[in-house]
Design a protein around this motif. Sequence first.
Motif: not given
Length: 222
Positions: A58, A78, A80, A90, A94, A96, A105, A108, A111-112, A129, A132
């Motif tokens: 993040g 968040y 999407q 992502m 990024w 998971t 999801t 993310w 983090e947001w 995003f 990042n």
Amino acid sequence: MINSIPIREEAGSKDVEKEKDFDFFYFVQQWPGAYCDTERSCCYPTTGKPEADFGIHGLWPNFNNGSYPADCDPNNPYNQSEISDLVSDMEKEWPTLSCPSNNGTKFWAHEWNKHGTCSEHVLDQYAYFQTNLDLKKKADFLNALKTAGIEPNGTFYSLDKIRDAIKSGIGYTPGITCNVDASGNCQLHEIYLCVDTCGSRLIECSLFPDGKCNSEIEFPSF
């Protein structure tokens, strides 16, 4: 001299300040082999096992005194649908690793909601995003380490050698944090770089988290 601050506990920290402005970002990437090689273990995302590369954790606003804002705008959660064209990138950059296996999801969104909303006066959700992903391209940690002969194969390396390899390859001094594998070995877990408040430029850090690393650490395979 660069100061050290306690490493944050991502799930439970509530060191929240009312002021939404901040002094710099930490941009953090994690090594999946270290995330998975603990007693907790991990689950691969529903898209399959990620590549053997550092993945984004993040972009975190911070203050120079070591504290940081969090959960700044519950009215801007968040969404999407706002970043739909970024999701495929992502998923790759990024991923998971939390259990049960999922599509990313939740990661993310966390983090947001926790970090991104504290920079929304600079970066809206899409820009957060995208930033990042752009920073990940600038900070190819795995290539920097391999160029210095540091391979993710379970070998133990000097912490200083790892730090110097990142500094040589990226151009900025990193913060390094470690965790412990199922056998009790200290291993390379996350690497921190500092970013200006616009999210556009890497800068030297004035302080780092307490990495909890030994002088020799393992770089586990994945």
